[in-house]
Write a protein that holds these residues in place. Structure first.
Motif, PDB file in Angstrom:
ATOM      1  N   LEU A   1      14.663 -13.862  -1.585  1.00 19.75           N
ATOM      2  CA  LEU A   1      13.558 -13.806  -0.498  1.00 19.75           C
ATOM      3  C   LEU A   1      13.333 -12.482   0.114  1.00 19.75           C
ATOM      4  N   VAL A   2      14.304 -11.634   0.215  1.00 16.30           N
ATOM      5  CA  VAL A   2      14.332 -10.194   0.707  1.00 16.30           C
ATOM      6  C   VAL A   2      13.445  -9.399  -0.513  1.00 16.30           C
ATOM      7  N   SER A   3      13.948  -9.704  -1.592  1.00 16.99           N
ATOM      8  CA  SER A   3      13.060  -8.788  -2.649  1.00 16.99           C
ATOM      9  C   SER A   3      11.433  -9.347  -2.710  1.00 16.99           C
ATOM     10  N   ALA A   4      11.246 -10.591  -2.486  1.00 14.14           N
ATOM     11  CA  ALA A   4       9.906 -11.165  -2.408  1.00 14.14           C
ATOM     12  C   ALA A   4       9.146 -10.437  -1.213  1.00 14.14           C
ATOM     13  N   GLY A   5       9.832 -10.414  -0.305  1.00 12.19           N
ATOM     14  CA  GLY A   5       9.341  -9.635   1.037  1.00 12.19           C
ATOM     15  C   GLY A   5       8.927  -8.215   0.628  1.00 12.19           C
ATOM     16  N   LEU A   6      10.053  -7.612   0.022  1.00 13.03           N
ATOM     17  CA  LEU A   6       9.753  -6.139  -0.184  1.00 13.03           C
ATOM     18  C   LEU A   6       8.625  -5.893  -1.130  1.00 13.03           C
ATOM     19  N   LEU A   7       8.424  -6.871  -2.107  1.00 12.77           N
ATOM     20  CA  LEU A   7       7.395  -6.824  -3.074  1.00 12.77           C
ATOM     21  C   LEU A   7       5.877  -6.984  -2.280  1.00 12.77           C
ATOM     22  N   ILE A   8       5.879  -7.940  -1.580  1.00 12.81           N
ATOM     23  CA  ILE A   8       4.710  -8.528  -0.740  1.00 12.81           C
ATOM     24  C   ILE A   8       4.186  -7.455   0.283  1.00 12.81           C
ATOM     25  N   GLY A   9       5.339  -7.100   0.991  1.00 14.30           N
ATOM     26  CA  GLY A   9       4.899  -6.137   1.812  1.00 14.30           C
ATOM     27  C   GLY A   9       4.515  -4.809   1.460  1.00 14.30           C
ATOM     28  N   GLY A  10       4.984  -4.186   0.282  1.00  6.09           N
ATOM     29  CA  GLY A  10       4.578  -2.916  -0.375  1.00  6.09           C
ATOM     30  C   GLY A  10       3.180  -3.300  -0.918  1.00  6.09           C
ATOM     31  N   ALA A  11       2.791  -4.476  -1.432  1.00  7.89           N
ATOM     32  CA  ALA A  11       1.624  -4.693  -2.256  1.00  7.89           C
ATOM     33  C   ALA A  11       0.449  -4.758  -1.190  1.00  7.89           C
ATOM     34  N   LEU A  12       0.706  -5.364  -0.062  1.00  6.45           N
ATOM     35  CA  LEU A  12      -0.283  -5.452   1.020  1.00  6.45           C
ATOM     36  C   LEU A  12      -0.583  -4.107   1.634  1.00  6.45           C
ATOM     37  N   GLY A  13       0.492  -3.191   1.724  1.00  7.60           N
ATOM     38  CA  GLY A  13       0.379  -2.084   2.376  1.00  7.60           C
ATOM     39  C   GLY A  13      -0.546  -1.076   1.716  1.00  7.60           C
ATOM     40  N   ASN A  14      -0.380  -1.171   0.007  1.00  8.60           N
ATOM     41  CA  ASN A  14      -1.265  -0.268  -0.681  1.00  8.60           C
ATOM     42  C   ASN A  14      -2.640  -0.961  -0.854  1.00  8.60           C
ATOM     43  N   ALA A  15      -2.568  -2.368  -0.836  1.00  8.63           N
ATOM     44  CA  ALA A  15      -4.126  -2.835  -0.509  1.00  8.63           C
ATOM     45  C   ALA A  15      -4.848  -2.583   0.384  1.00  8.63           C
ATOM     46  N   LEU A  16      -4.140  -2.526   1.764  1.00 11.61           N
ATOM     47  CA  LEU A  16      -4.834  -2.151   2.919  1.00 11.61           C
ATOM     48  C   LEU A  16      -5.396  -0.898   2.770  1.00 11.61           C
ATOM     49  N   ASP A  17      -4.549   0.170   2.099  1.00 11.71           N
ATOM     50  CA  ASP A  17      -5.162   1.838   2.001  1.00 11.71           C
ATOM     51  C   ASP A  17      -6.298   1.573   1.137  1.00 11.71           C
ATOM     52  N   ARG A  18      -6.049   0.819   0.096  1.00 10.75           N
ATOM     53  CA  ARG A  18      -7.600   0.712  -0.717  1.00 10.75           C
ATOM     54  C   ARG A  18      -8.974   0.201   0.105  1.00 10.75           C
ATOM     55  N   VAL A  19      -8.615  -0.746   0.895  1.00 11.47           N
ATOM     56  CA  VAL A  19      -9.703  -1.217   1.749  1.00 11.47           C
ATOM     57  C   VAL A  19     -10.122  -0.306   2.859  1.00 11.47           C
ATOM     58  N   LEU A  20      -9.249   0.392   3.502  1.00 10.25           N
ATOM     59  CA  LEU A  20      -9.597   1.594   4.458  1.00 10.25           C
ATOM     60  C   LEU A  20     -10.063   2.734   4.042  1.00 10.25           C
ATOM     61  N   TYR A  21      -9.401   3.395   2.956  1.00  9.07           N
ATOM     62  CA  TYR A  21      -9.666   4.481   2.558  1.00  9.07           C
ATOM     63  C   TYR A  21     -10.306   4.755   1.023  1.00  9.07           C
ATOM     64  N   GLY A  22     -10.219   3.796   0.182  1.00  9.52           N
ATOM     65  CA  GLY A  22     -10.679   3.614  -1.179  1.00  9.52           C
ATOM     66  C   GLY A  22      -9.707   4.045  -2.260  1.00  9.52           C
ATOM     67  N   ALA A  23      -8.635   4.485  -1.467  1.00 12.60           N
ATOM     68  CA  ALA A  23      -7.507   4.848  -2.586  1.00 12.60           C
ATOM     69  C   ALA A  23      -6.053   4.722  -1.601  1.00 12.60           C
ATOM     70  N   VAL A  24      -4.989   4.760  -2.230  1.00 20.26           N
ATOM     71  CA  VAL A  24      -3.892   4.699  -1.653  1.00 20.26           C
ATOM     72  C   VAL A  24      -3.243   5.979  -1.320  1.00 20.26           C
ATOM     73  N   ALA A  25      -2.693   6.393  -0.311  1.00 17.96           N
ATOM     74  CA  ALA A  25      -2.139   7.453   0.324  1.00 17.96           C
ATOM     75  C   ALA A  25      -0.562   7.625  -0.275  1.00 17.96           C
ATOM     76  N   ASP A  26      -0.514   8.564  -1.002  1.00 21.45           N
ATOM     77  CA  ASP A  26       0.836   8.964  -1.478  1.00 21.45           C
ATOM     78  C   ASP A  26       1.190  10.162  -1.099  1.00 21.45           C
TER      79      ASP A  26
END
Length: 156
Positions: free
Chosen positions: A92-117
């Motif tokens: 469950l922790v692993s799934a939370g890590l994956l989902i939280g990270g995926a949603l963070g990068n998805a929000l970057d794409r919505v807001l900025y058009g790209a992921v901020a690395d």
């Protein structure tokens, strides 16, 4: 499932807070490079329009929306998978890590058009040209954890 949700929310918030602080508050978007502890840790601005290492960045607008959709679909699929079965807390922790990270990068794409690395680490005479972020680390750790902590013989 509560554990998954808490971990996903914490990862998402940590990822977004680190991006806002480093990229905008510290001015990395303008400076492009901040030496923190060279060469071990350097902040290098990279707006990633594709996936890992810039792959799939040739048609930025198509890639942007396709990758947002893929991130949301994977996040929903993992959440449904975890909700439908009994899983160890580590899964469950692993799934939370994956989902939280995926949603963070998805929000970057919505807001900025790209992921901020911005995280760059080099060592021992090897100059790493690639940058990553907190969400990338969480996605990798979460995917690895799901491989290690799920399966027929790995339920509680």
């Amino acid at each position: 499932m509560r554990r998954l949700g808490i971990v996903a929310a914490l990862v998402f918030l940590l990822d977004q807070a680190s991006k806002v602080f480093v990229v905008f508050h510290m001015g990395l978007a303008l400076d492009q490079r901040i030496d923190v502890w060279p060469p071990y840790l350097t902040f290098r601005m990279a707006w990633n329009q594709g996936v890992n290492f810039g792959f799939f960045a040739h048609d930025a607008d198509l890639a942007r929306w396709l990758l947002i959709g893929v991130s949301l679909a994977i996040s929903a699929g993992v959440a449904i998978w975890m909700a439908r079965g009994r899983h160890r807390p580590a899964a469950l922790v692993s799934a939370g890590l994956l989902i939280g990270g995926a949603l963070g990068n998805a929000l970057d794409r919505v807001l900025y058009g790209a992921v901020a690395d911005f995280l760059n680490m080099s060592c021992c005479g090897i100059d790493n040209p690639y940058a990553f972020n907190v969400a990338d680390v969480a996605i990798f750790a979460g995917a690895l954890g799901l491989v290690l902590y799920t399966g027929k013989d790995k339920t509680p």
